[in-house]
Structure formats: structure tokens, C-alpha cells
Design an enzyme around this catalytic site. Structure first.
Site: not given
Length: 229
Positions: A2, A102
Site C-alpha cells: 500500500c 494500487e
């Protein structure tokens, strides 16, 4: 992993959602593009009724000078790593988010960014570990986000994802012992996680406005492929 997140729920809604009050110096500002090294809103096990800001990147306790720090920790091995061991045992926290970003590797082309969010709530919690790096007169509260294997939504996008906690596991994460928290570090299993393509505006952290989360405009957005349920 992340490597970028957002939190743009309004303050009163954020406080209601987590039954906690903002205590950050300077107050709260909604943000659409939070990068490593910037502050993250967190709730720690030592102040479960407070939302504070910690530096995103856990600074190793042996560092002589402050640095960006480690933004993610693999949940499977965090208890084995010297830098995370103490925090794993006794310093869990919630990292608050309206959705994370992402990047999917394309076939030889540039990576395509996605926004990943929960359809059932405007803010949710990711599992984190916190620490306070100290040296001389400096004390920097810092945090890392735990990651795990991808679930079905994330598999087409990336081979890791943050540990997203179900709403009814949030208090448990803060109060449980390390063995019980280890059991919570699983790919998110509920059917409310969704993802869609966004523009490459998110690649530049200086782009911090609602345009960042707008769906990418093209004939086949891919939204249907990566939404669950």
C-alpha cells in the site's frame, strides 16, 4: 503493498464513524492523495477515542536521524523482524482510509492506477503498527501499514494488499493479543470491496483534489472485472 491512500470523509462523519475525536494539531483536512512520508490519521491502542496523525513510515529505532521509514510490513513475518517486533507485540493501530491506490502492471506499458474502496462505508480501517522514534529532543510518532495476500478483487491488480479490517474487527484489533491479531491478518473476505481504474493524476502527490478519484474515461473501464459481488 500500500503506497498511496486517501481520507476525505468530512470530520464530523469521521468522528461518528470511529466514535473518536480529532486531536491533531491544526485540525483535520480531507485529502485525496496521501503519499509515504506524509501524516496518516490513526487510532492507537493507547488512545482508542482519539484520531491523531502519525508519520507514514516506521522509522527504525536504531536510526541516527529521522528518515522516511518503512511504509509497509508483511503481516506474515512482522513478528520476526527486529524493526517491527516490539510494535507487533504491543502497539497496534487503525489506519483510517476512504480508499487506497494500487498500480497494475500492463503488458509492457505504463502501470494503470486503480482506486480500491469499500462500498458499504465512506471510511474504513487498515491494520497498522505504530512506534515513536526518539533521538535527543526529537520524538516522531510513526506508523506502518500491514499487508497480506490479495483477495479476489486485488489479484488482477497486485500481488499484495493492505490488511483491511471488517468494521466489527476494528476494536478487536486494538485490544487483542498478538496471536489473535495474527489471525485477523487475512485477505479481506467480505463482498463490499471494489476497484476501478483512475487517471494517472494520482501518480503525482501534488494532485490532491476530487479529480484524483474520478473513473478513467475510455470505452472499457474494466470496472466490472474488479468489483466484487
Amino acid at each position: 503493498m500500500c503506497g498511496r491512500t486517501a481520507l476525505f470523509i468530512q470530520q464530523h462523519d469521521l468522528e461518528d464513524r470511529f466514535d473518536a475525536r480529532i486531536v491533531t494539531d491544526g485540525g483535520y483536512t480531507p485529502r485525496y492523495n496521501i503519499a509515504p512520508g506524509e501524516p496518516l490519521e490513526v487510532i492507537t491502542n493507547e488512545a482508542t477515542d482519539e484520531i491523531d496523525q502519525y508519520h507514514w513510515g516506521l522509522i527504525p529505532f536504531w536510526a541516527d536521524e529521522p528518515e522516511e521509514g518503512i511504509i509497509n510490513a508483511r503481516s506474515e513475518t512482522a513478528d520476526e523482524k527486529r524493526v517491527f517486533q516490539d510494535a507487533w507485540e504491543s502497539r497496534p493501530c487503525l489506519v483510517l482510509s476512504s480508499g487506497f491506490y494500487e498500480w497494475q502492471q500492463q503488458n509492457g506499458g505504463p502501470k494503470q492506477p486503480y482506486r480500491v474502496y469499500r462500498e458499504d462505508t465512506p471510511a474504513f480501517a487498515m491494520a497498522g503498527l505504530w512506534e515513536v522514534w526518539e533521538n535527543n529532543e526529537q520524538a516522531i510518532p510513526c506508523v506502518t501499514i500491514l499487508t497480506t495476500e490479495p483477495n479476489e478483487v486485488m489479484k488482477p491488480i497486485h500481488n499484495r494488499m493492505p490488511v483491511v479490517l471488517a468494521s466489527d474487527d476494528e476494536d478487536r484489533w486494538l485490544s487483542a493479543d498478538s496471536d489473535e491479531r495474527e489471525a485477523l491478518c487475512q485477505p479481506y473476505s467480505r463482498d463490499d470491496l471494489a476497484a476501478y481504474e483512475i487517471s494517472t493524476q494520482v501518480n503525482n502527490p501534488s494532485h490532491d483534489d476530487p479529480a484524483v478519484i474520478e473513473p478513467r474515461e475510455h470505452e472499457q473501464s474494466g470496472l466490472g472485472e474488479f468489483t466484487s459481488g
